[in-house]
Design a protein around this motif. Structure first.
Motif, PDB file in Angstrom:
ATOM      1  N   VAL A   6       0.871  -1.175   0.000  1.00  0.00           N
ATOM      2  CA  VAL A   6       0.000   0.000   0.000  1.00  0.00           C
ATOM      3  C   VAL A   6       0.903   1.218   0.000  1.00  0.00           C
ATOM      4  O   VAL A   6       1.792   1.361   0.854  1.00  0.00           O
ATOM      5  CB  VAL A   6      -0.984  -0.019   1.187  1.00  0.00           C
ATOM      6  CG1 VAL A   6      -0.278  -0.022   2.537  1.00  0.00           C
ATOM      7  CG2 VAL A   6      -1.935   1.160   1.097  1.00  0.00           C
ATOM      8  N   ASN A   7       0.739   2.070  -1.006  1.00  0.00           N
ATOM      9  CA  ASN A   7       1.606   3.228  -1.205  1.00  0.00           C
ATOM     10  C   ASN A   7       3.086   2.836  -1.158  1.00  0.00           C
ATOM     11  O   ASN A   7       3.932   3.544  -0.607  1.00  0.00           O
ATOM     12  CB  ASN A   7       1.308   4.323  -0.168  1.00  0.00           C
ATOM     13  CG  ASN A   7      -0.086   4.891  -0.323  1.00  0.00           C
ATOM     14  OD1 ASN A   7      -0.710   4.792  -1.385  1.00  0.00           O
ATOM     15  ND2 ASN A   7      -0.601   5.485   0.744  1.00  0.00           N
ATOM     16  N   GLY A   8       3.381   1.671  -1.729  1.00  0.00           N
ATOM     17  CA  GLY A   8       4.752   1.195  -1.828  1.00  0.00           C
ATOM     18  C   GLY A   8       5.283   0.467  -0.614  1.00  0.00           C
ATOM     19  O   GLY A   8       6.408  -0.051  -0.645  1.00  0.00           O
ATOM     20  N   GLY A  43      -0.625  -2.277  -4.467  1.00  0.00           N
ATOM     21  CA  GLY A  43       0.179  -3.060  -5.391  1.00  0.00           C
ATOM     22  C   GLY A  43       0.228  -4.514  -5.003  1.00  0.00           C
ATOM     23  O   GLY A  43      -0.112  -4.900  -3.887  1.00  0.00           O
ATOM     24  N   PHE A  44       0.646  -5.314  -5.985  1.00  0.00           N
ATOM     25  CA  PHE A  44       0.981  -6.702  -5.711  1.00  0.00           C
ATOM     26  C   PHE A  44       2.268  -6.990  -6.461  1.00  0.00           C
ATOM     27  O   PHE A  44       2.316  -6.873  -7.687  1.00  0.00           O
ATOM     28  CB  PHE A  44      -0.129  -7.655  -6.165  1.00  0.00           C
ATOM     29  CG  PHE A  44       0.114  -9.079  -5.756  1.00  0.00           C
ATOM     30  CD1 PHE A  44       0.005  -9.459  -4.433  1.00  0.00           C
ATOM     31  CD2 PHE A  44       0.498 -10.040  -6.689  1.00  0.00           C
ATOM     32  CE1 PHE A  44       0.252 -10.758  -4.043  1.00  0.00           C
ATOM     33  CE2 PHE A  44       0.739 -11.350  -6.306  1.00  0.00           C
ATOM     34  CZ  PHE A  44       0.620 -11.711  -4.978  1.00  0.00           C
ATOM     35  N   GLY A  45       3.322  -7.331  -5.700  1.00  0.00           N
ATOM     36  CA  GLY A  45       4.634  -7.413  -6.304  1.00  0.00           C
ATOM     37  C   GLY A  45       5.049  -6.042  -6.783  1.00  0.00           C
ATOM     38  O   GLY A  45       4.914  -5.039  -6.070  1.00  0.00           O
ATOM     39  N   SER A  46       5.523  -5.949  -8.019  1.00  0.00           N
ATOM     40  CA  SER A  46       5.975  -4.671  -8.577  1.00  0.00           C
ATOM     41  C   SER A  46       4.874  -3.938  -9.337  1.00  0.00           C
ATOM     42  O   SER A  46       5.109  -2.858  -9.867  1.00  0.00           O
ATOM     43  CB  SER A  46       7.164  -4.912  -9.514  1.00  0.00           C
ATOM     44  OG  SER A  46       6.792  -5.745 -10.600  1.00  0.00           O
ATOM     45  N   LYS A  47       3.668  -4.500  -9.392  1.00  0.00           N
ATOM     46  CA  LYS A  47       2.602  -3.920 -10.202  1.00  0.00           C
ATOM     47  C   LYS A  47       1.573  -3.197  -9.343  1.00  0.00           C
ATOM     48  O   LYS A  47       1.205  -3.666  -8.264  1.00  0.00           O
ATOM     49  CB  LYS A  47       1.902  -5.015 -11.019  1.00  0.00           C
ATOM     50  CG  LYS A  47       2.807  -5.678 -12.044  1.00  0.00           C
ATOM     51  CD  LYS A  47       2.040  -6.711 -12.859  1.00  0.00           C
ATOM     52  CE  LYS A  47       2.935  -7.337 -13.924  1.00  0.00           C
ATOM     53  NZ  LYS A  47       2.209  -8.340 -14.743  1.00  0.00           N
ATOM     54  N   THR A  48       1.098  -2.081  -9.848  1.00  0.00           N
ATOM     55  CA  THR A  48      -0.032  -1.397  -9.228  1.00  0.00           C
ATOM     56  C   THR A  48      -1.312  -2.087  -9.674  1.00  0.00           C
ATOM     57  O   THR A  48      -1.549  -2.249 -10.871  1.00  0.00           O
ATOM     58  CB  THR A  48      -0.066   0.083  -9.636  1.00  0.00           C
ATOM     59  OG1 THR A  48       1.080   0.738  -9.097  1.00  0.00           O
ATOM     60  CG2 THR A  48      -1.334   0.760  -9.113  1.00  0.00           C
ATOM     61  N   VAL A  97      -7.789  -7.656   2.365  1.00  0.00           N
ATOM     62  CA  VAL A  97      -8.070  -7.346   0.969  1.00  0.00           C
ATOM     63  C   VAL A  97      -9.369  -8.033   0.583  1.00  0.00           C
ATOM     64  O   VAL A  97      -9.581  -9.212   0.899  1.00  0.00           O
ATOM     65  CB  VAL A  97      -6.919  -7.819   0.058  1.00  0.00           C
ATOM     66  CG1 VAL A  97      -7.344  -7.827  -1.400  1.00  0.00           C
ATOM     67  CG2 VAL A  97      -5.707  -6.919   0.239  1.00  0.00           C
ATOM     68  N   GLY A  98     -10.244  -7.296  -0.109  1.00  0.00           N
ATOM     69  CA  GLY A  98     -11.553  -7.834  -0.450  1.00  0.00           C
ATOM     70  C   GLY A  98     -11.821  -7.893  -1.936  1.00  0.00           C
ATOM     71  O   GLY A  98     -10.955  -7.632  -2.782  1.00  0.00           O
ATOM     72  N   ALA A  99     -13.064  -8.213  -2.256  1.00  0.00           N
ATOM     73  CA  ALA A  99     -13.468  -8.513  -3.637  1.00  0.00           C
ATOM     74  C   ALA A  99     -13.288  -7.332  -4.577  1.00  0.00           C
ATOM     75  O   ALA A  99     -13.018  -7.521  -5.764  1.00  0.00           O
ATOM     76  CB  ALA A  99     -14.925  -8.978  -3.654  1.00  0.00           C
ATOM     77  N   ASP A 100     -13.410  -6.089  -4.084  1.00  0.00           N
ATOM     78  CA  ASP A 100     -13.286  -4.937  -4.970  1.00  0.00           C
ATOM     79  C   ASP A 100     -11.874  -4.770  -5.529  1.00  0.00           C
ATOM     80  O   ASP A 100     -11.688  -4.159  -6.576  1.00  0.00           O
ATOM     81  CB  ASP A 100     -13.711  -3.656  -4.250  1.00  0.00           C
ATOM     82  CG  ASP A 100     -15.220  -3.482  -4.217  1.00  0.00           C
ATOM     83  OD1 ASP A 100     -15.921  -4.348  -4.785  1.00  0.00           O
ATOM     84  OD2 ASP A 100     -15.696  -2.503  -3.619  1.00  0.00           O
ATOM     85  N   VAL A 101     -10.865  -5.292  -4.835  1.00  0.00           N
ATOM     86  CA  VAL A 101      -9.503  -5.308  -5.363  1.00  0.00           C
ATOM     87  C   VAL A 101      -9.302  -6.512  -6.272  1.00  0.00           C
ATOM     88  O   VAL A 101      -8.629  -6.441  -7.302  1.00  0.00           O
ATOM     89  CB  VAL A 101      -8.467  -5.322  -4.219  1.00  0.00           C
ATOM     90  CG1 VAL A 101      -7.082  -5.717  -4.726  1.00  0.00           C
ATOM     91  CG2 VAL A 101      -8.391  -3.954  -3.554  1.00  0.00           C
ATOM     92  N   LEU A 102      -9.916  -7.634  -5.919  1.00  0.00           N
ATOM     93  CA  LEU A 102      -9.656  -8.894  -6.620  1.00  0.00           C
ATOM     94  C   LEU A 102     -10.392  -9.009  -7.946  1.00  0.00           C
ATOM     95  O   LEU A 102      -9.933  -9.715  -8.853  1.00  0.00           O
ATOM     96  CB  LEU A 102     -10.056 -10.069  -5.726  1.00  0.00           C
ATOM     97  CG  LEU A 102      -9.379 -10.151  -4.349  1.00  0.00           C
ATOM     98  CD1 LEU A 102      -9.955 -11.325  -3.564  1.00  0.00           C
ATOM     99  CD2 LEU A 102      -7.878 -10.259  -4.469  1.00  0.00           C
TER     100      LEU A 102
END
Length: 256
Positions: A145-147, A204-209, A234-239
């Motif tokens: 989150v924010n890097g 982010g997840f890994g190096s990707k936003t 983390v919930g469904a709106d991110v996934l």
């Protein structure tokens, strides 16, 4: 398919045990037994049953043990989805579960006996208790989150983006965001609770936003807290823009 009949079950990665509606259990003629508490007495409103020859698509289970609950009032109050029950994460032990949100496809492997290589960047799954006295739940590394790296619960029943718990607010530099007084009702978490809504610059997840400028949530007074054992949920709106994969054999998690 249970008892030769098709039923609708939600995938609940936030809960270990499968759950079945008492209405459906009785319609299927299943044998119900009491759930006995630590005091040796039956726990009110909870029963259990064992279902043989369960099929989920072309994957068959010799048996599944369900917790049986009357879900009707929660469904009517819209604090539980309109389904016949849920499949908790223990159902998927030693299997790969993939939830393809864009194509609305659910897939499940047969039990694995050998390790598989992670095809992309992967987080590490751990089962961490929800609070010092709560049940183990699925958490993973890999999110930021924010890097800043965070360890989070992945909860497919949380109809939100990212919830940050109070013990992680300061270390993540989110003191100002956590002061939000904008209340948002979240239906399927903790029986329906109010959270405080702000905005996050980047998830982010890994190096990707994977999300930018998305809603960010902080716990309201009725939200259950994990005692600082991990940072957020983390919930469904991110996934939902992704194919989400849980490897419960090698304890890896990734997004495509």
């Amino acid at each position: 398919m249970l008892g030769g009949k098709h039923i609708r079950l939600a995938i609940d990665i936030g809960d270990p045990s499968p759950v079945l509606s008492v209405k459906v259990a009785r319609a299927l003629g299943l044998t119900l037994q009491p759930v006995v508490g630590a005091d040796g007495k039956p726990v009110a409103n909870y029963q259990k049953t064992v279902v043989n020859n369960v099929a989920v698509g072309d994957v068959k289970f010799d048996e599944l043990k369900f917790l049986v609950i009357d879900l009707s009032s929660a469904i009517n109050n819209k604090t539980f989805p309109d389904v016949d029950g849920t499949l908790g994460y223990k159902t998927f032990e030693n299997r790969i579960l993939q939830l393809d949100y864009p194509d609305a496809v659910f897939s499940l492997s047969q039990p694995l006996t050998t390790s598989t290589e992670c095809p992309v960047f992967c987080g590490d799954i751990s089962l961490i208790t929800f609070g010092h006295h709560g049940p183990p739940i699925v958490t993973t590394t890999g999110f930021t989150v924010n890097g800043k790296p965070i360890a989070v619960q992945v909860d497919t029943m949380f109809a939100g983006t990212l919830l940050i718990y109070p013990t992680s607010v300061e270390k993540l530099g989110m003191t100002a965001e956590a002061q939000s007084k904008i209340s948002k009702y979240i239906a399927f978490t903790d029986g329906g609770v109010d959270m405080f809504e702000s905005q996050v610059r980047q998830v982010g997840f890994g190096s990707k936003t994977i999300a930018a400028g998305a809603a960010l949530y902080f716990a309201g007074p009725k939200v259950h807290l994990p005692d600082g054992l991990f940072d957020g949920t983390v919930g469904a709106d991110v996934l939902e823009p992704y194919k989400v994969t849980f490897d419960f054999h090698d304890n890896k998690f990734w997004l495509d």
